[in-house]
Design an enzyme around this catalytic site. Structure first.
Site, PDB file in Angstrom:
ATOM      1  N   ARG A  41       0.826  -1.213   0.000  1.00 31.23           N
ATOM      2  CA  ARG A  41       0.000   0.000   0.000  1.00 31.23           C
ATOM      3  C   ARG A  41       0.865   1.270   0.000  1.00 31.23           C
ATOM      4  NH1 ARG A  41      -4.276   2.984   3.622  1.00 31.23           N
ATOM      5  NH2 ARG A  41      -5.775   3.432   1.972  1.00 31.23           N
ATOM      6  N   HIS A  45       0.362   4.128  -2.798  1.00 30.83           N
ATOM      7  CA  HIS A  45       0.004   5.517  -2.482  1.00 30.83           C
ATOM      8  C   HIS A  45       1.111   6.494  -2.868  1.00 30.83           C
ATOM      9  CE1 HIS A  45      -3.753   5.293   0.277  1.00 30.83           C
ATOM     10  NE2 HIS A  45      -3.808   4.421  -0.715  1.00 30.83           N
ATOM     11  N   HIS A 169      -6.342  -6.004  -3.246  1.00 32.89           N
ATOM     12  CA  HIS A 169      -7.127  -6.200  -2.022  1.00 32.89           C
ATOM     13  C   HIS A 169      -7.264  -7.677  -1.642  1.00 32.89           C
ATOM     14  CE1 HIS A 169      -8.956  -1.890  -2.038  1.00 32.89           C
ATOM     15  NE2 HIS A 169      -7.702  -1.924  -1.677  1.00 32.89           N
ATOM     16  N   TRP A 185     -10.427  -8.603   3.305  1.00 31.28           N
ATOM     17  CA  TRP A 185     -11.202  -9.002   2.127  1.00 31.28           C
ATOM     18  C   TRP A 185     -11.239 -10.524   1.979  1.00 31.28           C
ATOM     19  CZ3 TRP A 185      -8.001  -4.706   2.287  1.00 31.28           C
ATOM     20  CH2 TRP A 185      -8.553  -3.486   1.893  1.00 31.28           C
TER      21      TRP A 185
HETATM   22 FE1  DDH Z   1      -6.439  -0.281  -1.298  1.00 30.99          FE
HETATM   23  N1  DDH Z   1      -7.327   0.218   0.452  1.00 30.99           N
HETATM   24  N2  DDH Z   1      -7.726   0.903  -2.298  1.00 30.99           N
HETATM   25  N3  DDH Z   1      -5.448  -0.645  -3.018  1.00 30.99           N
HETATM   26  N4  DDH Z   1      -5.093  -1.339  -0.257  1.00 30.99           N
HETATM   27  C1  DDH Z   1      -6.984  -0.224   1.695  1.00 30.99           C
HETATM   28  C2  DDH Z   1      -6.020  -1.156   2.003  1.00 30.99           C
HETATM   29  C3  DDH Z   1      -5.154  -1.678   1.065  1.00 30.99           C
HETATM   30  C4  DDH Z   1      -8.768   1.607  -1.764  1.00 30.99           C
HETATM   31  C5  DDH Z   1      -9.020   1.781  -0.408  1.00 30.99           C
HETATM   32  C6  DDH Z   1      -8.360   1.112   0.586  1.00 30.99           C
HETATM   33  C7  DDH Z   1      -5.789  -0.177  -4.248  1.00 30.99           C
HETATM   34  C8  DDH Z   1      -6.967   0.459  -4.575  1.00 30.99           C
HETATM   35  C9  DDH Z   1      -7.846   0.978  -3.658  1.00 30.99           C
HETATM   36  C10 DDH Z   1      -4.043  -2.034  -0.810  1.00 30.99           C
HETATM   37  C11 DDH Z   1      -3.584  -1.957  -2.109  1.00 30.99           C
HETATM   38  C12 DDH Z   1      -4.239  -1.272  -3.131  1.00 30.99           C
HETATM   39  C13 DDH Z   1      -7.832   0.395   2.663  1.00 30.99           C
HETATM   40  C14 DDH Z   1      -7.760   0.180   4.165  1.00 30.99           C
HETATM   41  C15 DDH Z   1      -8.687   1.218   1.986  1.00 30.99           C
HETATM   42  C16 DDH Z   1      -9.790   2.080   2.575  1.00 30.99           C
HETATM   43  C17 DDH Z   1      -6.696   1.084   4.790  1.00 30.99           C
HETATM   44  C18 DDH Z   1      -6.586   0.888   6.270  1.00 30.99           C
HETATM   45  O1  DDH Z   1      -7.582   1.117   6.953  1.00 30.99           O
HETATM   46  O2  DDH Z   1      -5.494   0.499   6.727  1.00 30.99           O
HETATM   47  C19 DDH Z   1      -9.584   2.150  -2.822  1.00 30.99           C
HETATM   48  C20 DDH Z   1     -10.814   3.009  -2.620  1.00 30.99           C
HETATM   49  C21 DDH Z   1      -9.032   1.736  -3.985  1.00 30.99           C
HETATM   50  C22 DDH Z   1      -9.546   1.959  -5.362  1.00 30.99           C
HETATM   51  O3  DDH Z   1     -10.319   2.941  -5.567  1.00 30.99           O
HETATM   52  C23 DDH Z   1      -9.369   1.148  -6.341  1.00 30.99           C
HETATM   53  C24 DDH Z   1      -4.746  -0.466  -5.195  1.00 30.99           C
HETATM   54  C25 DDH Z   1      -4.779  -0.042  -6.666  1.00 30.99           C
HETATM   55  C26 DDH Z   1      -3.769  -1.146  -4.505  1.00 30.99           C
HETATM   56  C27 DDH Z   1      -2.466  -1.674  -5.006  1.00 30.99           C
HETATM   57  O4  DDH Z   1      -1.598  -1.973  -4.265  1.00 30.99           O
HETATM   58  C28 DDH Z   1      -2.254  -1.857  -6.438  1.00 30.99           C
HETATM   59  C29 DDH Z   1      -3.447  -2.882   0.196  1.00 30.99           C
HETATM   60  C30 DDH Z   1      -2.282  -3.849  -0.025  1.00 30.99           C
HETATM   61  C31 DDH Z   1      -4.145  -2.661   1.372  1.00 30.99           C
HETATM   62  C32 DDH Z   1      -3.917  -3.327   2.729  1.00 30.99           C
HETATM   63  C33 DDH Z   1      -3.061  -2.454   3.612  1.00 30.99           C
HETATM   64  C34 DDH Z   1      -2.840  -3.022   4.985  1.00 30.99           C
HETATM   65  O5  DDH Z   1      -2.359  -2.260   5.829  1.00 30.99           O
HETATM   66  O6  DDH Z   1      -3.113  -4.197   5.237  1.00 30.99           O
END
Ligand code: DDH
Length: 300
Positions: A41, A45, A169, A185
């Site tokens: 993540r 970001h 996810h 998830w």
């Molecule tokens: Fe995500 N994501 N993500 N995400 N994401 C969260 C956690 C993780 C959205 C929202 C959230 C991607 C796209 C989207 C990962 C990878 C990727 C969380 C929870 C939210 C909310 C955060 C928290 O509370 O800690 C949304 C909305 C989108 C979208 O619009 C598509 C993408 C593209 C990726 C990527 O890596 C390519 C990962 C891994 C996590 C888990 C993190 C953790 O600490 O565990």
């Protein structure tokens, strides 16, 4: 390129950094026992701020070290990921934060059973916050497919790529004290797979309003074997995840990735590699040559 820039690292040097990242992934006290998901993540970001029209944002610069970007509520919790990597940066000061964050995610995806993502170095770190992108460029999980297109088309992705990226996810979880959403998830959130798509399609997701007013979708997996006294665990989906099902152009990709893990792995590797490169213009030898959001670079 100015000659004061560092020479590009050798592949042996990079291998040492990758080993150091591998060695820190196992974190028995943290979340589900792995730093992997939050590292993925962090890289996402750092790169997902890219705006193709103005050519600003992207993984170069490591702007999240500054409050202006690091303090964006969308980045809540990513300080954990940066802290996991700090000893690696201390041990190998020649690697930039921007490169390390992206490389760590590539290592984490692979170690968690995912595909090999192509990675190239050469990113530099901003020395102040003047080139840090504005807040508000990352997606809002409470929204739907129009919003997903608005955010990801801005970076230069298409519908298929949006669905493939969302498969990240499969990893990790939501934290009430970070995003406000709660839960994971999939049952095995530290193993990279296409389970996310299968669960999206198979289950009857019910809307649930959380105490903080946010709405997510939940399902209780009845088939999982429980120890005595254990409560069945709820799995979750964000509203943005659910929009992949209801959107006519997204859904066929969800169906294909649910059926074909190899296709998902190949597409994820390609699109995650593309994400990490957003905003970087390279010459034939791989050196980063654009000046807009880049300071310095390796010696050419
Ligand atoms: Fe995500 N994501 N993500 N995400 N994401 C969260 C956690 C993780 C959205 C929202 C959230 C991607 C796209 C989207 C990962 C990878 C990727 C969380 C929870 C939210 C909310 C955060 C928290 O509370 O800690 C949304 C909305 C989108 C979208 O619009 C598509 C993408 C593209 C990726 C990527 O890596 C390519 C990962 C891994 C996590 C888990 C993190 C953790 O600490 O565990």
């Amino acid at each position: 390129m100015p000659s004061s820039n560092p020479p590009a690292p050798s592949s042996a040097q990079l291998e040492e950094v990758k080993d150091a990242v591998r060695a820190l992934l196992h974190q028995p006290e943290y979340d589900d026992g792995s730093a992997g998901p939050v590292l993925v993540r962090l890289a996402w970001h750092s790169a997902g701020t890219y705006d193709a029209a103005s050519k600003t944002g992207g993984s170069n610069g490591a702007g999240m070290r500054y409050e202006k970007e690091g303090g964006d509520p969308a980045n809540a919790g990513l300080a954990h990921a940066r802290a996991f990597l700090e000893p690696v940066k201390e041990k190998f000061p020649w690697i930039t934060y921007a490169d390390l964050w992206c490389l760590a995610a590539v290592v984490a995806v692979k170690e968690m059973g995912g595909p090999e993502v192509q990675w190239q170095g050469g990113r530099t770190d901003f020395t102040d916050d003047s080139k840090v992108p504005p807040r508000g460029r990352l997606p809002d999980a409470a929204q739907g497919s129009d919003h997903l297109r608005h955010i990801f088309y801005r970076m230069g992705f298409n519908d298929q790529e949006i669905v493939a990226l969302s498969g990240a996810h499969n990893l990790g979880r939501c934290h009430g004290d970070r995003s406000g959403f709660e839960g994971k998830w999939v049952n095995q959130p530290t193993r990279f797979s296409n389970q996310y798509y299968r669960l999206l399609l198979q289950n009857d997701w019910k809307k649930k309003k959380l105490a903080n007013g946010l709405e997510q979708f939940v399902y209780v997996d009845e088939e999982i074997e429980l120890e005595e006294g254990e409560e069945p665990e709820e799995l979750m989906m964000l509203p943005t995840d659910m929009s992949l099902l209801s959107d006519a152009a997204f859904r066929p990709w969800v169906e294909r990735y649910a059926k074909d893990k190899d296709l998902f792995f190949a597409h994820f590797a390609a699109v995650f590699g593309k994400l990490l490169e957003l905003g970087l213009v390279r010459d034939a030898s791989g050196n980063i040559v654009n000046e807009e959001n880049v300071e310095g670079g390796y010696q050419s």
